[in-house]
Design a protein around this motif. Structure first.
Motif, PDB file in Angstrom:
ATOM      1  N   ALA A 145       6.895   9.540  -1.105  1.00 14.38           N
ATOM      2  CA  ALA A 145       5.434   9.631  -0.393  1.00 14.38           C
ATOM      3  C   ALA A 145       4.809   8.166  -0.442  1.00 14.38           C
ATOM      4  O   ALA A 145       5.134   7.431  -1.131  1.00 14.38           O
ATOM      5  N   LEU A 146       4.085   8.100   0.639  1.00 20.74           N
ATOM      6  CA  LEU A 146       3.312   6.625   1.140  1.00 20.74           C
ATOM      7  C   LEU A 146       1.981   6.760   0.227  1.00 20.74           C
ATOM      8  O   LEU A 146       1.197   7.490   0.594  1.00 20.74           O
ATOM      9  N   GLY A 147       1.789   5.319   0.143  1.00 24.32           N
ATOM     10  CA  GLY A 147       0.394   5.227  -0.406  1.00 24.32           C
ATOM     11  C   GLY A 147       0.093   3.504   0.110  1.00 24.32           C
ATOM     12  O   GLY A 147       0.926   2.953   0.388  1.00 24.32           O
ATOM     13  N   THR A 148      -1.283   3.505   0.269  1.00 23.73           N
ATOM     14  CA  THR A 148      -1.687   2.581   1.060  1.00 23.73           C
ATOM     15  C   THR A 148      -2.797   1.990   0.380  1.00 23.73           C
ATOM     16  O   THR A 148      -3.841   2.895   0.166  1.00 23.73           O
ATOM     17  N   ASP A 185       8.874   1.030  -4.460  1.00 18.60           N
ATOM     18  CA  ASP A 185       8.547  -0.132  -3.554  1.00 18.60           C
ATOM     19  C   ASP A 185       7.128  -0.335  -3.604  1.00 18.60           C
ATOM     20  O   ASP A 185       6.158   0.588  -3.473  1.00 18.60           O
ATOM     21  N   VAL A 186       6.834  -1.578  -3.314  1.00 18.66           N
ATOM     22  CA  VAL A 186       5.378  -2.140  -3.090  1.00 18.66           C
ATOM     23  C   VAL A 186       5.744  -3.313  -2.080  1.00 18.66           C
ATOM     24  O   VAL A 186       6.599  -4.318  -2.323  1.00 18.66           O
ATOM     25  N   ARG A 187       5.181  -3.227  -1.025  1.00 21.39           N
ATOM     26  CA  ARG A 187       4.972  -4.533  -0.142  1.00 21.39           C
ATOM     27  C   ARG A 187       3.447  -4.675   0.295  1.00 21.39           C
ATOM     28  O   ARG A 187       2.681  -3.979   0.327  1.00 21.39           O
ATOM     29  N   LEU A 188       3.426  -6.073   0.584  1.00 21.48           N
ATOM     30  CA  LEU A 188       2.239  -6.662   1.082  1.00 21.48           C
ATOM     31  C   LEU A 188       2.422  -7.156   2.586  1.00 21.48           C
ATOM     32  O   LEU A 188       3.403  -7.819   2.661  1.00 21.48           O
ATOM     33  N   PRO A 310       8.614   2.238   4.319  1.00 26.30           N
ATOM     34  CA  PRO A 310       6.928   2.544   4.084  1.00 26.30           C
ATOM     35  C   PRO A 310       6.391   2.691   5.759  1.00 26.30           C
ATOM     36  O   PRO A 310       5.436   3.207   5.799  1.00 26.30           O
ATOM     37  N   PHE A 311       7.127   1.848   6.821  1.00 26.10           N
ATOM     38  CA  PHE A 311       6.294   2.371   7.765  1.00 26.10           C
ATOM     39  C   PHE A 311       6.744   3.193   8.719  1.00 26.10           C
ATOM     40  O   PHE A 311       6.257   3.598   9.903  1.00 26.10           O
TER      41      PHE A 311
END
Length: 950
Positions: A145-148, A185-188, A310-311
């Protein structure tokens, strides 16, 4: 490879996935009529038999089997389910699924059903989807699942692992209370993202994440893997708890083997007791993961999924639907295009794994145990064409959404429809794989079952057949002891129950439906038009949808195209790109197995595979008609080599449009008149209908079936209050035409003049016309009654609409007795008839209203009828002590010629109401309140009676 059921012919079709081809050859000559007149139990409606809370005892199980047999039911789907929360369990203990005590009751049921000639299916597990309290964590369903988070630039950010995990909480409709969350996973990324290389990967330090945000707005993307997030929906004891990971073949096989090992130890070979095992709705609430998903993606697509994941993902909520909110970064046009290409690859990979690991495993398990596989094989995770071809009995859904019968209108594709949008996909998959039994969960009603009428059920069933259905599984019959407080144990569905007022008349519909199912299962539905939906565009832009209730219809009119085709007298199937890739071209037709299509429609299809473009070229070269609606294909599906392959596709399509201007073209869509739109399109491209309809309308549709000897045409008017009159022109040469009455099993000769026949259909009426040398060859000549052009109609004496030219109201007094279901009776005298139910004095009534009056008639001159108007209720009429018939839908008009005499005639009319109004007044009845609180009161009874004649 999937093992095949005994007698099946191997079918190797979709992307190398084997399935089975079941072809039941049609019977010859008069034999088809024998099947129609006296249908076997296997053609009769089945019921989903909810064993509510598994609170079952042997005596009641056998009693309910007797009730079902007497009502004309041919089979049951044994379906353990959670006990309804509003009902009184009366202290009956709940049995545990697969326990010795539960299997004891199953044995009683199977033996009792066999003795009564009732066929048994059974659901796998309980509720849906598969799951149970016994699953290990590794076997439970998974999703990423995605979080932003939006972040201002030029700051230092500190956030804990716990904060990130807790911020990702999709609004599941059936959450499991012990999920496991892992941050993976974590991305900026910058808030305006130009390229995938703009991504910065971040690492946790223990349970803390600390980082500096560069200047300018940014977005933090993070992925959380959730294991065991969903609970079985309405699972009974022993099969509730967390949902199974349907993407893990080993877990699926273990789950199924647990059931078969337990049952075979007590019952022996399952095929000796069951026709089929059933998989219900694939509603996985957004499940999208298994332990080897990254490896499988790389193997199938040639590149790594994880940098894009993530996208590609959407934030999801209830039932896995994408949330309707703005979030995340804005992507450049070129990056958005590549993300969509990767999304397509991910969606297709998920579907391929689901087919291979779940559907194929389920189908093979059924075959191994000697039963057929029956499945609702659609949803976000299933390609409905490919999946339906893999199981023995594909199933779809037809619902009753509203008490009132609605017109279709020009807007929402769901309005007025009882079939769901998936039905045409499912029936097409069956046609393509040679299956004639197309099952349907019918009459699903989660609104108000107590206002449901037999007319409503008929219209829903007729619509269901128009969508391609040939077998009914009614939703449903509740296990409910007679001494349970009224109205009994109600879990779901239309109120198919002996305590329903119209239950004594239910067999009229059951017989009608059985006869039609019987003949349709001997034949193949004819279709000369194929439709290719823009599935690659859907997957790329929105992701596959939760069919049959998609959030997005793309384009908005897409699910109404097939209706316009059939309303004009043509037939159609849906195709997929995988099917197209295996088609050949012969005689100007696109050929797949025994199916052949002269025309292909592509509604706003922009994205296809290069192989599909190749098939389009062959089809056009061979003389086929290709019709693009609004847009043309110019993009290739998927990321790898996208630009080069897109160029190839565009070159092919542009070339076809230049070279074959008379047979290939781009047309616009008139959403305000789709019936007229397709009629004009068909004329422009010279398409040949199955039957030519003089005045097509959106409330009348048709099907053409053939067994190679007999040609069957089924016409339905599903307008609730509308009539229809038109000429149907057939191309049947010198074949005789017969009208087969599905209500009575009788048949009568029809006279066709110059290939045409005038048809007049009242509200909710249908007609089955059969052409063939054997369509009437065993007819008792002494019993023939010709129906000539412009006369006749219903074979029990109901005249066709429009033949009445004069009428006079029948005057009172009327003695009216109300027999309430609560046991109270009351008699009143009325000088003038009026409907009841909307005023407070009568709005609590449910039961039978008996009208007694005297009709004085002058000397009789010709035929005469009594017309009660269009009722929601069931009616009967007796004239001078003779029963004139029963009406349970449409216009309640009775011919009384054979019973009427000059002078005084004694008339008794009974009207049987629904329970709905009464249920609304039971304020302290939890079940009644839960189901009817939002429903209106409906008028019941007679508003007037007319004496009419031609």
């Amino acid at each position: 490879m999937t093992a095949l059921a005994a007698g099946a012919v191997p079918f190797r079709g979709i992307a190398g996935v084997p399935g089975s081809l079941r072809i039941s050859e049609g019977v010859q000559g008069g034999g088809l009529y024998e099947v129609f007149r006296d249908p076997e139990n296997k053609y009769r409606p089945f019921v989903r038999w909810w064993w509510n809370g598994d609170r079952v005892v042997s005596e009641e199980l056998l009693r309910e089997l007797d009730v079902l047999k007497a009502a004309g039911i041919g089979g049951v789907e044994i379906n353990p389910i959670k006990f309804p929360g509003e009902a009184d369990d009366m202290g009956v203990p709940a049995l545990t699924y697969l326990s010795d005590e539960w299997i004891d009751m199953l044995q009683v049921t199977l033996k009792g059903a066999r003795e009564r000639g009732i066929i048994c299916d059974m659901i796998v597990g309980s509720g849906w989807p598969y799951g149970g309290e016994f699953l290990s964590r590794e076997e439970q369903t998974q999703m990423v699942a995605l979080g932003t988070r939006d972040l201002a630039g030029g700051q230092k950010v500190s956030v804990t692992r716990k904060e990130l995990l807790e911020s990702v909480h999709p609004s599941f409709s059936s959450p499991y209370d012990d999920p496991l969350k892992e941050l993976v996973d974590v991305r900026l990324v910058p808030a305006r993202m130009e390229e995938i290389k703009d991504v910065v990967s971040l690492e946790m330090s223990g349970d803390m994440l600390e980082f500096n945000v560069p200047e300018g707005p940014h977005v933090l993307y993070y992925l959380v893997k959730i294991t065991g997030f969903m609970a079985v929906i309405n699972g009974a004891p022993g099969a509730s708890g967390p949902v199974l990971n349907h993407y893990d073949e080993g877990s699926v096989q273990k789950y199924l083997d647990r059931i078969s090992l337990r049952l075979t130890a007590r019952l022996g070979r399952l095929g000796d007791h069951f026709r089929a095992f059933f998989t219900d709705s694939i509603e996985l609430e957004g499940a999208n993961w298994c332990k080897d998903m990254p490896e499988q993606f790389r193997k199938r697509n040639g590149y790594d999924l994880l940098p894009w994941l993530p996208f590609v993902l959407f934030k999801v909520g209830e039932m896995g639907n994408a949330v309707r909110e703005a979030y995340g970064a804005q992507f450049s046009v070129s990056l958005q295009g590549r993300i969509r290409q990767v999304r397509y690859d991910f969606e297709m990979t998920k579907r391929a794994l689901f087919q291979e690991r779940f559907i194929r495993t389920f189908a093979a398990w059924c075959t191994k145990n000697g039963v057929q596989s029956r499945m609702q094989a659609y949803g976000m995770d299933c390609d409905p064409i490919a999946s339906g071809m893999m199981v023995d009995i594909p199933e779809c859904e037809t619902w009753i959404w509203t008490d009132a019968i609605e017109d279709f209108g020009t807007g929402d594709y769901r309005k007025g429809r009882n079939y769901t949008m998936i039905n045409k996909f499912v029936s097409s998959s069956a046609h393509l794989s040679g299956k004639r039994l197309i099952s349907c969960e019918e009459m699903t009603n989660t609104d108000d079952p107590f206002h449901g009428t037999l007319e409503r059920i008929k219209l829903a069933g007729d619509q269901s057949m128009l969508s391609g259905v040939t077998g009914s599984v009614l939703h449903g019959f509740n296990y409910s002891p007679l001494d349970a407080p009224f109205p009994g144990w109600i879990r779901y569905g239309s109120y198919f129950n002996e305590r329903n007022t119209w239950w004594p008349y239910f067999k009229h519909w059951a017989d009608y439906k059985a006869r039609l199912s019987a003949v349709f299962q001997q034949c193949d539905m004819q279709a000369g038009v194929a439709v290719l939906h823009p599935m690659a565009d859907m997957a790329s832009q929105f992701g596959f949808q939760r069919d049959p209730y998609p959030n997005v219809a793309y384009p908005v009119y897409v699910h109404k195209i097939w209706e316009a085709i059939h309303q004009n007298g043509y037939g159609c199937d849906y195709l997929s790109e995988e099917v197209l890739a295996q088609c050949t071209v012969r005689g100007g037709a696109l050929v797949y197995g025994r199916r052949a299509y002269k025309a292909l429609l592509l509604p706003e299809v922009e994205t296809i595979m290069p192989a599909t473009a190749g098939v389009l070229r062959k089809f056009a070269d061979g003389g086929g008609k290709i019709i693009f609606i609004h847009k043309t294909p110019h993009l290739s599906a998927g990321l790898v080599d996208h630009d080069r392959r897109s160029g190839q596709i565009k070159k092919v399509v542009d070339g076809l449009l230049r070279k074959y201007a008379l047979t290939t073209g781009v047309v616009s869509m008139d959403e305000n008149d789709m019936v007229g739109w397709f009629g004009s399109l068909a004329a422009k491209y010279g398409l040949t209908p199955e039957v030519r309809i003089s005045k097509p309308v959106d409330h009348v549709s048709t099907l053409h079936y053939s067994d190679g000897v007999n040609e069957l045409f089924f016409f339905v008017n599903y307008g609730g209050t509308k009539s229809a009159s038109f000429e149907a022109v057939f191309n049947m040469g010198d074949k005789e035409a017969w009208c087969w009455d599905a209500e009575t099993g009788e048949r009568r000769r029809c006279k066709v003049m110059s290939g045409g026949m005038e048809l007049k259909l009242g509200p909710a009426e249908s007609r089955l016309i059969v052409f063939g040398a054997g369509a009437g060859d065993t007819m008792d000549k002494g019993g023939e009654k010709e129906i000539i052009k412009g006369e006749g109609g219903q074979l029990d004496g109901r005249p066709e609409v429009g033949v009445m030219s004069k009428g006079v109201a029948v005057q009172g007094p009327w003695e009216v007795t109300f027999h309430h279901v609560n046991g109270v009776s009351r008699t009143v005298t009325l000088q003038e008839l009026r409907a009841f139910g909307e005023d407070s004095e009568w709005n609590s009534f449910a039961g039978t209203i008996e009208y007694r009056g005297m009709l004085k008639m002058d000397e009789l001159d010709g035929r005469v009828w009594l017309d009660l108007g269009h009722l929601r209720d069931v009616s009967t009429l007796d004239m001078n002590g003779r029963r004139m018939g029963v009406r349970w839908y449409g216009e309640h008009r009775y011919e009384i010629t054979r019973a009427a005499v000059a002078g005084d005639n004694y008339v008794t009319i009974t009207v049987v109401t629904t329970l709905g109004n009464y249920m609304k007044t039971l304020n302290h009845n939890k079940t009644a309140h839960a189901w009817t609180a939002r429903s209106p009161y409906y008028p019941v009874g007679l508003a007037g009676v007319m004496l009419v004649s031609p």
